[in-house]
Design a protein around this motif. Structure first.
Motif, PDB file in Angstrom:
ATOM      1  N   THR A   1      48.054  49.687  36.578  1.00 14.54           N
ATOM      2  CA  THR A   1      48.123  50.876  37.432  1.00 14.54           C
ATOM      3  C   THR A   1      46.871  50.925  38.321  1.00 14.54           C
ATOM      4  O   THR A   1      45.821  51.411  37.902  1.00 14.54           O
ATOM      5  CB  THR A   1      48.201  52.165  36.586  1.00 14.54           C
ATOM      6  OG1 THR A   1      49.262  52.050  35.631  1.00 14.54           O
ATOM      7  CG2 THR A   1      48.454  53.373  37.481  1.00 14.54           C
ATOM      8  N   PRO A   2      46.967  50.369  39.538  1.00 15.96           N
ATOM      9  CA  PRO A   2      45.796  50.370  40.427  1.00 15.96           C
ATOM     10  C   PRO A   2      45.441  51.797  40.861  1.00 15.96           C
ATOM     11  O   PRO A   2      46.320  52.593  41.203  1.00 15.96           O
ATOM     12  CB  PRO A   2      46.257  49.544  41.637  1.00 15.96           C
ATOM     13  CG  PRO A   2      47.457  48.785  41.155  1.00 15.96           C
ATOM     14  CD  PRO A   2      48.099  49.657  40.131  1.00 15.96           C
ATOM     15  N   SER A   3      44.145  52.092  40.846  1.00 14.17           N
ATOM     16  CA  SER A   3      43.694  53.449  41.198  1.00 14.17           C
ATOM     17  C   SER A   3      43.137  53.534  42.616  1.00 14.17           C
ATOM     18  O   SER A   3      42.768  54.629  43.063  1.00 14.17           O
ATOM     19  CB  SER A   3      42.608  53.908  40.202  1.00 14.17           C
ATOM     20  OG  SER A   3      41.516  53.004  40.213  1.00 14.17           O
ATOM     21  N   PHE A   4      43.064  52.419  43.328  1.00 15.78           N
ATOM     22  CA  PHE A   4      42.582  52.447  44.711  1.00 15.78           C
ATOM     23  C   PHE A   4      43.342  51.407  45.523  1.00 15.78           C
ATOM     24  O   PHE A   4      43.910  50.463  44.992  1.00 15.78           O
ATOM     25  CB  PHE A   4      41.064  52.203  44.771  1.00 15.78           C
ATOM     26  CG  PHE A   4      40.616  50.951  44.073  1.00 15.78           C
ATOM     27  CD1 PHE A   4      40.508  49.744  44.752  1.00 15.78           C
ATOM     28  CD2 PHE A   4      40.302  50.973  42.711  1.00 15.78           C
ATOM     29  CE1 PHE A   4      40.088  48.599  44.093  1.00 15.78           C
ATOM     30  CE2 PHE A   4      39.879  49.840  42.050  1.00 15.78           C
ATOM     31  CZ  PHE A   4      39.771  48.639  42.743  1.00 15.78           C
ATOM     32  N   GLU A   5      43.349  51.626  46.846  1.00 17.26           N
ATOM     33  CA  GLU A   5      44.139  50.772  47.722  1.00 17.26           C
ATOM     34  C   GLU A   5      43.312  49.603  48.239  1.00 17.26           C
ATOM     35  O   GLU A   5      42.077  49.608  48.182  1.00 17.26           O
ATOM     36  CB  GLU A   5      44.688  51.592  48.898  1.00 17.26           C
ATOM     37  CG  GLU A   5      43.613  52.181  49.794  1.00 17.26           C
ATOM     38  CD  GLU A   5      44.205  52.895  50.984  1.00 17.26           C
ATOM     39  OE1 GLU A   5      45.137  52.325  51.579  1.00 17.26           O
ATOM     40  OE2 GLU A   5      43.752  53.993  51.303  1.00 17.26           O
ATOM     41  N   GLY A   6      44.011  48.598  48.749  1.00 15.36           N
ATOM     42  CA  GLY A   6      43.350  47.438  49.329  1.00 15.36           C
ATOM     43  C   GLY A   6      44.348  46.301  49.506  1.00 15.36           C
ATOM     44  O   GLY A   6      45.455  46.326  48.961  1.00 15.36           O
ATOM     45  N   LYS A   7      43.939  45.303  50.303  1.00 15.10           N
ATOM     46  CA  LYS A   7      44.790  44.138  50.557  1.00 15.10           C
ATOM     47  C   LYS A   7      44.152  42.890  49.946  1.00 15.10           C
ATOM     48  O   LYS A   7      42.934  42.719  49.974  1.00 15.10           O
ATOM     49  CB  LYS A   7      44.994  43.940  52.053  1.00 15.10           C
ATOM     50  CG  LYS A   7      45.856  45.010  52.708  1.00 15.10           C
ATOM     51  CD  LYS A   7      46.123  44.675  54.172  1.00 15.10           C
ATOM     52  CE  LYS A   7      47.040  45.717  54.820  1.00 15.10           C
ATOM     53  NZ  LYS A   7      47.318  45.389  56.239  1.00 15.10           N
ATOM     54  N   ASN A   8      45.019  42.027  49.432  1.00 14.77           N
ATOM     55  CA  ASN A   8      44.588  40.741  48.874  1.00 14.77           C
ATOM     56  C   ASN A   8      43.451  40.931  47.871  1.00 14.77           C
ATOM     57  O   ASN A   8      42.433  40.234  47.910  1.00 14.77           O
ATOM     58  CB  ASN A   8      44.157  39.787  49.999  1.00 14.77           C
ATOM     59  CG  ASN A   8      44.186  38.329  49.553  1.00 14.77           C
ATOM     60  OD1 ASN A   8      44.992  37.936  48.715  1.00 14.77           O
ATOM     61  ND2 ASN A   8      43.292  37.524  50.112  1.00 14.77           N
ATOM     62  N   MET A   9      43.635  41.861  46.957  1.00 10.99           N
ATOM     63  CA  MET A   9      42.611  42.153  45.961  1.00 10.99           C
ATOM     64  C   MET A   9      42.805  41.259  44.728  1.00 10.99           C
ATOM     65  O   MET A   9      43.937  40.947  44.339  1.00 10.99           O
ATOM     66  CB  MET A   9      42.668  43.627  45.550  1.00 10.99           C
ATOM     67  CG  MET A   9      42.308  44.581  46.693  1.00 10.99           C
ATOM     68  SD  MET A   9      42.026  46.285  46.120  1.00 10.99           S
ATOM     69  CE  MET A   9      43.658  46.714  45.512  1.00 10.99           C
ATOM     70  N   GLU A  10      41.676  40.874  44.128  1.00 13.90           N
ATOM     71  CA  GLU A  10      41.711  39.971  42.984  1.00 13.90           C
ATOM     72  C   GLU A  10      41.909  40.757  41.688  1.00 13.90           C
ATOM     73  O   GLU A  10      41.109  41.623  41.346  1.00 13.90           O
ATOM     74  CB  GLU A  10      40.413  39.174  42.910  1.00 13.90           C
ATOM     75  CG  GLU A  10      40.422  38.110  41.811  1.00 13.90           C
ATOM     76  CD  GLU A  10      39.125  37.322  41.771  1.00 13.90           C
ATOM     77  OE1 GLU A  10      39.182  36.107  41.539  1.00 13.90           O
ATOM     78  OE2 GLU A  10      38.051  37.935  41.976  1.00 13.90           O
ATOM     79  N   LEU A  11      42.994  40.406  40.995  1.00 17.65           N
ATOM     80  CA  LEU A  11      43.287  40.997  39.694  1.00 17.65           C
ATOM     81  C   LEU A  11      43.013  39.922  38.641  1.00 17.65           C
ATOM     82  O   LEU A  11      43.717  38.922  38.572  1.00 17.65           O
ATOM     83  CB  LEU A  11      44.749  41.457  39.630  1.00 17.65           C
ATOM     84  CG  LEU A  11      45.232  42.104  38.327  1.00 17.65           C
ATOM     85  CD1 LEU A  11      44.451  43.377  38.031  1.00 17.65           C
ATOM     86  CD2 LEU A  11      46.728  42.391  38.401  1.00 17.65           C
ATOM     87  N   GLU A  12      41.973  40.127  37.828  1.00 16.12           N
ATOM     88  CA  GLU A  12      41.532  39.132  36.864  1.00 16.12           C
ATOM     89  C   GLU A  12      41.972  39.500  35.449  1.00 16.12           C
ATOM     90  O   GLU A  12      41.887  40.665  35.041  1.00 16.12           O
ATOM     91  CB  GLU A  12      40.012  39.003  36.868  1.00 16.12           C
ATOM     92  CG  GLU A  12      39.414  38.528  38.166  1.00 16.12           C
ATOM     93  CD  GLU A  12      37.896  38.494  38.081  1.00 16.12           C
ATOM     94  OE1 GLU A  12      37.335  37.404  37.878  1.00 16.12           O
ATOM     95  OE2 GLU A  12      37.287  39.575  38.196  1.00 16.12           O
ATOM     96  N   PHE A  13      42.409  38.502  34.713  1.00 19.06           N
ATOM     97  CA  PHE A  13      42.733  38.646  33.303  1.00 19.06           C
ATOM     98  C   PHE A  13      41.761  37.741  32.545  1.00 19.06           C
ATOM     99  O   PHE A  13      41.828  36.508  32.662  1.00 19.06           O
ATOM    100  CB  PHE A  13      44.180  38.227  33.024  1.00 19.06           C
ATOM    101  CG  PHE A  13      45.197  39.018  33.795  1.00 19.06           C
ATOM    102  CD1 PHE A  13      45.821  40.121  33.220  1.00 19.06           C
ATOM    103  CD2 PHE A  13      45.527  38.669  35.103  1.00 19.06           C
ATOM    104  CE1 PHE A  13      46.760  40.853  33.927  1.00 19.06           C
ATOM    105  CE2 PHE A  13      46.469  39.396  35.813  1.00 19.06           C
ATOM    106  CZ  PHE A  13      47.080  40.491  35.235  1.00 19.06           C
ATOM    107  N   LEU A  14      40.852  38.328  31.793  1.00 18.14           N
ATOM    108  CA  LEU A  14      39.778  37.590  31.137  1.00 18.14           C
ATOM    109  C   LEU A  14      39.949  37.655  29.621  1.00 18.14           C
ATOM    110  O   LEU A  14      40.108  38.737  29.047  1.00 18.14           O
ATOM    111  CB  LEU A  14      38.414  38.163  31.521  1.00 18.14           C
ATOM    112  CG  LEU A  14      38.146  38.301  33.028  1.00 18.14           C
ATOM    113  CD1 LEU A  14      36.788  38.948  33.267  1.00 18.14           C
ATOM    114  CD2 LEU A  14      38.236  36.944  33.719  1.00 18.14           C
TER     115      LEU A  14
END
Length: 299
Positions: free
Chosen positions: A262-275
């Motif tokens: 559930t993203p809480s802020f907007e943006g384009k081509n943002m990196e979503l990392e799973f660590l």
């Protein structure tokens, strides 16, 4: 038109051998007691690397003319290398997925149907023009070629080299199949789309709305391991359920759990990392995965 179909014609020995090998492989893979045997590996290799192509070549070229034996064998290997990935691609787009039993069943059905069709085509040809293999004659011919009296020292050297090469190949396969080899410890870490496949990931989000991925962790470390996980969007940690923050897995156990993003802020081509971190290193990720997503404002 003259018909050459013979009602009492026996099933060709080469096709019968192929079908029998397929059935035998299925038995050694599917029966738990036998599936641990090295014979499963010995039978599985031709099922993947040779038999699908041979069955298709037998269907396409039912006559003696057109292909020599060595050409037939080489084309069988090449066709198998093409057929198996195509079957895997089809399975990946079904609910079965690329798993052992569906893949085994698909290959077995393909080979048996191709052999049956090849038999029908051969029955429609004169017997003297139909391709076939006599295993007894082939073995006798090979024995004569290898053990026969050479005409020159060069021929003798080549035959000796051939015999040594065949023995080395058989010995290598037997060693790899029989002698146990400890695998290097490792952990599988992967993400799947909401349908449980490695595609159709949610990459377009609306701010405040959720998308689902499936987290997969498989422990092959030869021991129980305590993992911790962190999911970050543009290096900012996202909330995780308790069952994914701290994970304990015994050896050879796989965990697959859905996770809502559930993203809480907007943006384009943002990196979503799973660590993924293991118990020995808390600051450097042991495994990491990434998606790039777009998040727009709520309409």
């Amino acid at each position: 038109m003259r018909s050459y179909m013979a009602g009492n014609q026996k099933f060709p020995s080469d096709l019968l051998f192929v079908v029998g090998l397929v059935v035998l492989t299925d038995i050694f893979v599917l029966i738990p007691v036998l599936s641990e045997s090295f014979i499963r590996i010995v039978l599985g290799l031709p099922l993947v690397l040779f038999l699908p192509g041979y069955a298709l070549v037998a269907l396409l070229f039912p006559t003696k003319t057109g292909l020599e034996g060595i050409e037939r064998a080489a084309l069988s290997v090449g066709m198998s290398v093409a057929i198996v990935p195509l079957i895997g691609l089809v399975l990946n787009n079904t609910s079965f997925g690329i798993k052992e039993v569906p893949l085994l069943a698909s290959l077995s059905v393909f080979i048996i149907l191709a052999c049956a069709a090849a038999y029908v085509r051969r029955r429609q040809l004169p017997e003297d023009k139909t391709f076939g293999i006599s295993f007894k004659a082939s073995a006798r011919s090979l024995l004569v070629e290898v053990m026969g009296k050479p005409e020159s020292s060069m021929e003798k050297t080549l035959r000796t080299f051939l015999a040594i090469s065949v023995l080395a190949l058989v010995g290598s396969v037997a060693y790899v199949s029989i002698v146990p080899h400890d695998q290097e410890p490792f952990t599988e870490f992967y993400i799947l789309g909401p349908e449980g496949k490695a595609d159709n990931y949610t990459t377009e989000y609306v701010q405040g709305e959720s998308g689902t991925v499936i987290i997969g962790i498989a422990n092959h470390e030869h021991r129980a391991v305590n993992y911790t996980m962190d999911v970050r969007l543009e290096n900012k940690s996202l909330p995780l359920p308790e069952n994914l923050k701290n994970i304990k897995l015994d050896d050879n156990i796989t965990l697959e759990e859905p996770l809502e993003i559930t993203p809480s802020f907007e943006g384009k081509n943002m990196e979503l990392e799973f660590l993924l971190f293991n118990e020995t290193e808390k600051d450097v990720p042991y495994r990491d995965l990434r998606l790039w997503i777009n998040v727009t404002k709520e309409a």
